[in-house]
Every structure is written in structure tokens, then in C-alpha cells.
Design an enzyme around this catalytic site. Structure first.
Site, mmCIF file in Angstrom:
data_model
loop_
_atom_site.group_PDB
_atom_site.id
_atom_site.type_symbol
_atom_site.label_atom_id
_atom_site.label_comp_id
_atom_site.label_asym_id
_atom_site.label_seq_id
_atom_site.Cartn_x
_atom_site.Cartn_y
_atom_site.Cartn_z
ATOM 1 N N ASP A 109 0.848 -1.201 0.000
ATOM 2 C CA ASP A 109 0.000 0.000 0.000
ATOM 3 C C ASP A 109 0.878 1.243 0.000
ATOM 4 O O ASP A 109 2.028 1.199 0.452
ATOM 5 C CB ASP A 109 -0.903 0.013 1.243
ATOM 6 C CG ASP A 109 -2.198 0.790 1.017
ATOM 7 O OD1 ASP A 109 -3.271 0.151 0.967
ATOM 8 O OD2 ASP A 109 -2.154 2.034 0.880
ATOM 9 N N ASP A 140 3.275 1.514 -4.561
ATOM 10 C CA ASP A 140 2.394 2.356 -5.367
ATOM 11 C C ASP A 140 2.142 1.562 -6.640
ATOM 12 O O ASP A 140 3.082 1.316 -7.421
ATOM 13 C CB ASP A 140 3.057 3.700 -5.689
ATOM 14 C CG ASP A 140 2.092 4.635 -6.429
ATOM 15 O OD1 ASP A 140 1.216 4.135 -7.165
ATOM 16 O OD2 ASP A 140 2.211 5.861 -6.267
ATOM 17 N N VAL A 141 0.908 1.153 -6.853
ATOM 18 C CA VAL A 141 0.618 0.213 -7.951
ATOM 19 C C VAL A 141 0.894 0.804 -9.326
ATOM 20 O O VAL A 141 0.903 0.087 -10.327
ATOM 21 C CB VAL A 141 -0.837 -0.315 -7.892
ATOM 22 C CG1 VAL A 141 -1.077 -1.110 -6.618
ATOM 23 C CG2 VAL A 141 -1.846 0.814 -8.053
ATOM 24 N N TYR A 183 -13.757 6.054 -13.942
ATOM 25 C CA TYR A 183 -13.939 4.853 -13.110
ATOM 26 C C TYR A 183 -14.627 3.745 -13.925
ATOM 27 O O TYR A 183 -14.180 2.591 -13.911
ATOM 28 C CB TYR A 183 -14.761 5.205 -11.870
ATOM 29 C CG TYR A 183 -14.832 4.111 -10.835
ATOM 30 C CD1 TYR A 183 -13.714 3.764 -10.081
ATOM 31 C CD2 TYR A 183 -16.019 3.415 -10.602
ATOM 32 C CE1 TYR A 183 -13.776 2.765 -9.126
ATOM 33 C CE2 TYR A 183 -16.082 2.414 -9.655
ATOM 34 C CZ TYR A 183 -14.963 2.090 -8.911
ATOM 35 O OH TYR A 183 -15.024 1.093 -7.975
ATOM 36 N N LYS A 219 -12.810 0.111 -14.799
ATOM 37 C CA LYS A 219 -13.312 -1.176 -14.299
ATOM 38 C C LYS A 219 -13.805 -2.078 -15.433
ATOM 39 O O LYS A 219 -13.629 -3.306 -15.370
ATOM 40 C CB LYS A 219 -14.414 -0.939 -13.260
ATOM 41 C CG LYS A 219 -13.913 -0.267 -11.966
ATOM 42 C CD LYS A 219 -12.879 -1.115 -11.224
ATOM 43 C CE LYS A 219 -12.535 -0.533 -9.852
ATOM 44 N NZ LYS A 219 -11.561 -1.369 -9.116
ATOM 45 N N THR A 225 -16.607 1.291 3.384
ATOM 46 C CA THR A 225 -15.148 1.404 3.555
ATOM 47 C C THR A 225 -14.817 2.886 3.676
ATOM 48 O O THR A 225 -15.679 3.741 3.441
ATOM 49 C CB THR A 225 -14.408 0.854 2.311
ATOM 50 O OG1 THR A 225 -14.724 1.716 1.202
ATOM 51 C CG2 THR A 225 -14.809 -0.572 1.991
HETATM 52 N N1 NAD Z 1 -16.181 0.767 -1.416
HETATM 53 C C1 NAD Z 1 -16.978 0.564 -2.443
HETATM 54 O O1 NAD Z 1 -18.179 0.924 -2.406
HETATM 55 C C2 NAD Z 1 -16.477 -0.129 -3.683
HETATM 56 C C3 NAD Z 1 -17.432 -0.538 -4.642
HETATM 57 C C4 NAD Z 1 -16.995 -1.178 -5.789
HETATM 58 C C5 NAD Z 1 -15.648 -1.409 -5.990
HETATM 59 N N2 NAD Z 1 -14.751 -0.982 -5.044
HETATM 60 C C6 NAD Z 1 -13.345 -1.234 -5.326
HETATM 61 O O2 NAD Z 1 -12.744 -1.922 -4.250
HETATM 62 C C7 NAD Z 1 -11.368 -1.558 -4.159
HETATM 63 C C8 NAD Z 1 -11.061 -1.120 -2.737
HETATM 64 O O3 NAD Z 1 -11.918 -0.036 -2.422
HETATM 65 P P1 NAD Z 1 -12.102 0.483 -0.922
HETATM 66 O O4 NAD Z 1 -13.511 0.939 -0.820
HETATM 67 O O5 NAD Z 1 -11.569 -0.491 0.038
HETATM 68 O O6 NAD Z 1 -11.165 1.784 -1.002
HETATM 69 P P2 NAD Z 1 -10.435 2.572 0.186
HETATM 70 O O7 NAD Z 1 -10.168 3.948 -0.376
HETATM 71 O O8 NAD Z 1 -11.239 2.457 1.408
HETATM 72 O O9 NAD Z 1 -9.059 1.777 0.321
HETATM 73 C C9 NAD Z 1 -8.202 1.725 -0.806
HETATM 74 C C10 NAD Z 1 -6.816 1.323 -0.396
HETATM 75 O O10 NAD Z 1 -6.002 1.375 -1.584
HETATM 76 C C11 NAD Z 1 -4.826 2.112 -1.299
HETATM 77 N N3 NAD Z 1 -4.333 2.783 -2.510
HETATM 78 C C12 NAD Z 1 -4.858 3.836 -3.168
HETATM 79 N N4 NAD Z 1 -4.076 4.188 -4.204
HETATM 80 C C13 NAD Z 1 -3.025 3.317 -4.196
HETATM 81 C C14 NAD Z 1 -1.876 3.157 -5.018
HETATM 82 N N5 NAD Z 1 -1.617 3.993 -6.031
HETATM 83 N N6 NAD Z 1 -1.028 2.135 -4.745
HETATM 84 C C15 NAD Z 1 -1.256 1.306 -3.696
HETATM 85 N N7 NAD Z 1 -2.305 1.426 -2.859
HETATM 86 C C16 NAD Z 1 -3.192 2.419 -3.125
HETATM 87 C C17 NAD Z 1 -5.246 3.130 -0.228
HETATM 88 O O11 NAD Z 1 -4.125 3.638 0.485
HETATM 89 C C18 NAD Z 1 -6.184 2.282 0.620
HETATM 90 O O12 NAD Z 1 -5.494 1.549 1.607
HETATM 91 C C19 NAD Z 1 -11.142 -0.476 -5.211
HETATM 92 O O13 NAD Z 1 -10.572 -1.064 -6.369
HETATM 93 C C20 NAD Z 1 -12.534 0.027 -5.504
HETATM 94 O O14 NAD Z 1 -12.645 0.579 -6.786
HETATM 95 C C21 NAD Z 1 -15.128 -0.353 -3.897
#
Ligand code: NAD
Length: 256
Positions: A37, A60-61, A153, A157, A190
Site C-alpha cells: 500500500d 504504489d501500484v 472509473y 473497471k 469502507t
Molecule cells: N467501497 C466501495 O463501495 C467499492 C465498490 C466497488 C468497488 N470498489 C473497489 O474496491 C477496491 C477497494 O476499495 P475500498 O472501498 O476499500 O477503497 P479505500 O479507499 O477504502 O481503500 C483503498 C486502499 O487502496 C490504497 N491505494 C490507493 N491508491 C493506491 C496506489 N496507487 N497504490 C497502492 N495502494 C493504493 C489506499 O491507500 C487504501 O489503503 C477499489 O478497487 C474500488 O474501486 C469499492
């Protein structure tokens, strides 16, 4: 609980939200996990909490060399890599005409190029493990049902869905025991969701009610519900499943 016994996972975005829930579930099911992360402090704190079968690495991805270092760190700490969970992602509103151009590039870099780099770095290590391996990419209900006002977005996806299916077919055609699947969450409670809920775009109560209403089950999901699906697809129980769309969206992607 031992679905992940003997498995070694690298989880991007593992510091919080869905990634943190996935890391907890992997350890609870007997596996080992490297949390990657940009928020290294938070990832390290979670790794300490999870104990000896967890560790953290700066990732950092958007950077292939950081992915390669994270894979090497996983092998050095746990002896191999058999599971990759591409979970890091961002979601910010913007249309094709009014969104900042920077948002397009940043969203594609994190949500689409990030998993591409992750798979590119992980697959050789998985082959080297000589064991059955699995990649789980996190999509979204929006990958199956693109939405207005989130152009970058939606593109990231749906693009990740095409990439997932292409890699699944490629690895199967090469006879490699590496399955590649997708989990598509609906709205999940989240930090990402909470940031929007309290963004001031509307009252938090209205935002919650409006999000819930887009899911036929009329509620927001919990990160643990997504984590259980990820663990299933990462485990050998899903041994004949590759290229699949596994929804955790309360029916949101099939609503009329
Ligand atoms: N929460 C939702 O409602 C939801 C719905 C559909 C899909 N998603 C997907 O689920 C995944 C996780 O979402 P979440 O809600 O847990 O998000 P979040 O923002 O709560 O957590 C995301 C995590 O990714 C890390 N991150 C961000 N950019 C980064 C980078 N460049 N390199 C490495 N780490 C990085 C952040 O530091 C954090 O720890 C995402 O791909 C999101 O698109 C979430």
C-alpha cells in the site's frame, strides 16, 4: 478455518477498506499475506496486529519496479507467492467534459495499469512456485453496469474486466495452473464510501439511502462480505473457475 493454508498472498490496497478485510480473512483462513500500500504506516500496523503470517511493503501500484520489489519481498519473507489480490483503487466523480484531465490519467493508472503491472510482476513468481495459484481482481458493479458521472472509473473497471478475461484465457491456453477471476462489489462500507458519504454532496442520510436503493437488497455491503468472495476464488475450492464475474452487490448489477 484453513481454506488458505499454505497460500501466500500479495494484497494491493491492503492498508484499509476491502484490502484490509481481505488480509484479515486470508490470515484467519490459515494463509500468509504481504500487504502492499502507499499508506505504509497503516499497512504495517495491520500486519503487526495480524501476527507472524503478515507483513507490509511500500507499494504504489502505478510503478512496475515497486511491484517487482513487492513480489521479491513476499518471496523473501514467506518463500513463495501463490495468490495476488489486486484491490487498490480510487473512485472520484467526473464526466468526459467536466472532469479534470488528470483524474482520467490517475484513475486509469491506479485501477487498470496497476493490476496489469501486478499480474506482470506476479505471474513469473507464481510459475516458479510450482503450485496452483490464483489472481483476484476487484472490479465493481459498474464494470457490469457502467454509470453516469464516473467516466474514468467506469472505463477503468470495464477495462479491467476485459484484461482479467484475456489473462485468464492466456494462462489456461498455456496450461499454467493460475486462475484469474473478478469480484464486483456494490457500494461497500469502507473509507472510500465514507469519504463520499460525508463529502457534503448531500446529507449523509440521503447518500446512504440513495446508494442502498440502487441495490435490490436495499442496503450497503460490508468489506467482510467482499473478502469472503475473494478468499473463495483464491482458494483451491474454486479450482475449475477462471475468468468469472463474482458479484457481491445485493443484486445491483441485474436490477431492472
Ligand atoms: N467501497 C466501495 O463501495 C467499492 C465498490 C466497488 C468497488 N470498489 C473497489 O474496491 C477496491 C477497494 O476499495 P475500498 O472501498 O476499500 O477503497 P479505500 O479507499 O477504502 O481503500 C483503498 C486502499 O487502496 C490504497 N491505494 C490507493 N491508491 C493506491 C496506489 N496507487 N497504490 C497502492 N495502494 C493504493 C489506499 O491507500 C487504501 O489503503 C477499489 O478497487 C474500488 O474501486 C469499492
Amino acid at each position: 478455518m484453513s481454506r488458505m493454508e499454505g497460500k501466500v498472498a500479495l494484497v494491493s490496497g491492503g492498508a484499509e477498506g476491502i484490502g484490509a478485510a481481505v488480509a484479515r480473512a486470508i490470515v484467519a483462513e490459515g494463509g500468509s499475506v504481504m500487504l502492499g500500500d502507499v499508506q505504509l504506516d497503516k499497512a504495517e500496523a495491520l500486519a503487526r496486529e495480524l501476527g507472524d503470517r503478515a507483513a507490509a511493503v511500500a507499494l504504489d501500484v502505478r510503478a512496475l519496479d515497486q511491484w517487482e520489489a513487492a513480489v521479491a519481498a513476499t518471496q523473501a519473507r514467506f518463500g513463495k507467492l501463490t495468490v495476488l489480490a489486486n484491490i487498490a483503487g480510487i473512485s472520484e466523480p467526473g464526466t468526459v467534459t467536466d472532469g479534470p484531465l488528470e483524474l482520467w490519467h490517475r484513475t486509469l493508472a491506479i485501477n487498470l495499469t496497476g493490476p496489469f503491472y501486478g499480474m506482470r510482476a506476479a505471474i513469473p513468481a507464481m510459475v516458479a512456485s510450482g503450485e496452483p495459484c490464483a489472481i483476484v481482481n476487484i472490479g465493481s458493479m459498474i464494470a457490469l453496469r457502467p454509470a453516469a458521472f464516473v467516466a474514468a472509473y467506469s472505463a477503468s473497471k470495464t477495462g479491467l474486466r476485459g484484461l482479467t478475461q484475456s489473462v485468464a484465457l492466456d494462462l489456461a491456453a498455456r496450461g499454467l495452473p493460475i486462475r484469474v477471476n473478478m469480484v464486483h462489489p456494490g457500494a461497500i462500507r469502507t473509507p472510500m464510501y465514507e469519504r463520499y458519504k460525508f463529502s457534503g454532496a448531500d446529507s449523509p442520510e440521503n447518500i446512504e439511502a440513495n446508494f442502498a436503493a440502487t441495490h435490490p437488497m436495499n442496503r450497503i455491503g460490508e468489506p467482510e462480505e467482499v473478502a469472503r468472495a475473494v478468499v473463495f476464488l483464491a482458494s483451491d475450492e474454486a479450482g475449475f473457475t477462471t475468468g468469472c464475474d463474482f458479484t457481491v452487490d445485493g443484486g445491483g448489477s441485474i436490477r431492472s
